[in-house]
Enzyme design. Structure first.
Site, PDB file in Angstrom:
ATOM      1  N   GLU A   1     103.791 -19.676  41.507  1.00 47.03           N
ATOM      2  CA  GLU A   1     103.203 -20.830  40.829  1.00 47.03           C
ATOM      3  C   GLU A   1     103.221 -21.943  41.759  1.00 47.03           C
ATOM      4  O   GLU A   1     103.353 -22.553  41.658  1.00 47.03           O
ATOM      5  CB  GLU A   1     103.898 -21.192  39.072  1.00 47.03           C
ATOM      6  CG  GLU A   1     103.398 -20.388  38.571  1.00 47.03           C
ATOM      7  CD  GLU A   1     101.706 -20.539  38.312  1.00 47.03           C
ATOM      8  OE1 GLU A   1     101.320 -22.082  38.213  1.00 47.03           O
ATOM      9  OE2 GLU A   1     100.924 -19.490  38.135  1.00 47.03           O
TER      10      GLU A   1
ATOM     11  N   CYS B   1      84.445 -23.906  37.642  1.00 44.96           N
ATOM     12  CA  CYS B   1      84.337 -24.904  37.590  1.00 44.96           C
ATOM     13  C   CYS B   1      85.595 -26.455  38.422  1.00 44.96           C
ATOM     14  O   CYS B   1      86.022 -26.775  38.438  1.00 44.96           O
ATOM     15  CB  CYS B   1      85.145 -25.495  36.411  1.00 44.96           C
ATOM     16  SG  CYS B   1      84.942 -27.474  35.826  1.00 44.96           S
TER      17      CYS B   1
HETATM   18 FE1  SF4 Z   1      83.220 -26.519  34.681  1.00 46.19          FE
HETATM   19 FE2  SF4 Z   1      81.039 -28.010  32.128  1.00 46.19          FE
HETATM   20 FE3  SF4 Z   1      80.495 -26.404  34.513  1.00 46.19          FE
HETATM   21 FE4  SF4 Z   1      82.165 -25.295  33.032  1.00 46.19          FE
HETATM   22  S1  SF4 Z   1      79.736 -26.112  32.435  1.00 46.19           S
HETATM   23  S2  SF4 Z   1      82.191 -25.257  35.409  1.00 46.19           S
HETATM   24  S3  SF4 Z   1      83.507 -26.294  32.113  1.00 46.19           S
HETATM   25  S4  SF4 Z   1      81.474 -28.777  33.948  1.00 46.19           S
END
Ligand code: SF4
Length: 351
Positions: free
Chosen positions: A35, A191
């Site tokens: 971490e 994301c």
């Molecule tokens: Fe990120 Fe929302 Fe796209 Fe999923 S849908 S990758 S949570 S921005």
């Protein structure tokens, strides 16, 4: 269990990362080291450092009894050296105050040097399956997009909002380890900061930023601050054997405890320096190309200035915070990357 939690657990089962070195034999010690290394550093960079570190310091006792020099040496190149110094300090505290065993109480872990709430929770979630919430940079990004949380996540009120959302999604201890890894992985691999892969995302149907086509707006960036520039000189003191003087930097401050070149604010050799180290020089000096390095809070431009040292006193030679380094010999342990590069360049140029 919340729908969001269920969906990312199912996604993790199929696509999450399960073979990283720190995911095997998840003790609090192994999780803690990973971490800390992963802060501000990518997984692929961390892996070889982690493996080397574990080989040398397989447990708290070995890290606590090691010299700071040998810890810093294994850290050289990873940057943010305070992390390594804190690891060493914390290992000593755990060895002395907790009989060498990581405390199981999150509040006690947070008191240790260099461990914040999110890291403490991750350590206990992975190693003991305690149902604790994490909120690292990746998780903040996912949640800020999911709920279109405006404002820079570093601001205390925004961070408080994100903690509340993160807590609402945290499952019971039965699922905590997988969930913690799942949400970290989602932020790191789907994301992502730029160009998130929303089409592949298991929670896109719940994501407000995706629905509003505004993923690029969240999370809000930190208020722009231009980094100040610090100009300094590195003294390249070369003796008659073509050796270079290295000096151990003070513990506090940048490159703390590492071997570097003496630093001054003018290109001249300060009188105090001559005096303290018992050196004398001929007047011949030569400035080399400046070294540029960016730290988190300033830019450094350092011009190496070569001085030829005529003689060295025994007083200078017996000082343990300096050493004469032959550029053709292996470097001492714990030299910052930019200095290492300069010394290697000198080794190529020196006869
Ligand atoms: Fe990120 Fe929302 Fe796209 Fe999923 S849908 S990758 S949570 S921005």
């Amino acid at each position: 269990m919340h729908d969001f939690t269920r969906k990312i657990l199912a996604w993790y089962k199929k696509q999450g990362r399960k073979d990283l070195p720190w995911q095997q034999n998840k003790t609090a010690y192994r999780v803690w080291i990973s971490e800390i290394m992963l802060q501000q550093t990518q997984v692929k960079t961390v892996i070889p450092y982690y493996l080397r570190f574990m080989e040398n310091f397989p447990d708290i006792a070995s890290l606590a009894s090691a010299s700071l020099d040998s810890v810093l040496a294994l850290w050289a190149g990873l940057g943010y050296y305070t992390r390594a110094r804190n690891l060493h300090k914390t290992a000593i505290i755990i060895q002395n105050n907790y009989y060498g065993k990581f405390p199981s109480d999150v509040e006690k872990i947070i008191e240790l040097p260099g461990i914040g709430r999110s890291t403490a929770s991750a350590i206990l979630a992975f190693s003991e399956k305690q149902a604790l919430t994490i909120l690292d940079g990746n998780v903040k990004r996912v949640l800020a997009r999911l709920h279109t949380v405006a404002g820079w996540p570093g601001k205390p009120d925004i961070e408080k909002k994100l903690w509340a959302i993160a807590e609402a999604y945290t499952p019971t201890s039965r699922y905590i380890a997988d969930y913690t890894q799942a949400i970290m992985d989602l932020g790191a691999t789907v994301c992502t900061r730029s160009k998130p892969k929303c089409i592949e995302c298991p929670v896109s149907s719940e994501c407000l930023a995706f629905e509003q086509n505004e993923t690029a707006l969240y999370p809000n960036p930190s208020p722009k601050k231009s980094l100040p520039t610090k100009h300094i000189f590195f003294l390249l003191l070369k003796n008659q054997k073509n050796e270079i003087l290295l000096e151990r930097r003070p513990e506090a401050g940048i490159w703390g405890g590492l071997w570097s070149l003496p630093e001054t604010t003018t290109p001249d050799l300060p009188f105090s320096y001559l005096n303290n180290f018992g050196l004398s020089t001929k007047n011949k000096t030569q400035a080399l190309d400046p070294i540029k390095h960016i730290f988190s809070h300033f830019k450094l431009i350092a011009t190496p200035v070569q001085h030829l040292v005529k003689s060295t006193s025994t007083r200078a030679m017996s000082n343990t915070s300096i050493l004469w380094h032959n550029p053709h010999n292996p470097l001492p342990k714990g030299v910052p990357a930019p200095i290492k590069k300069l010394l290697m360049q000198l080794a190529r140029e020196f006869p």
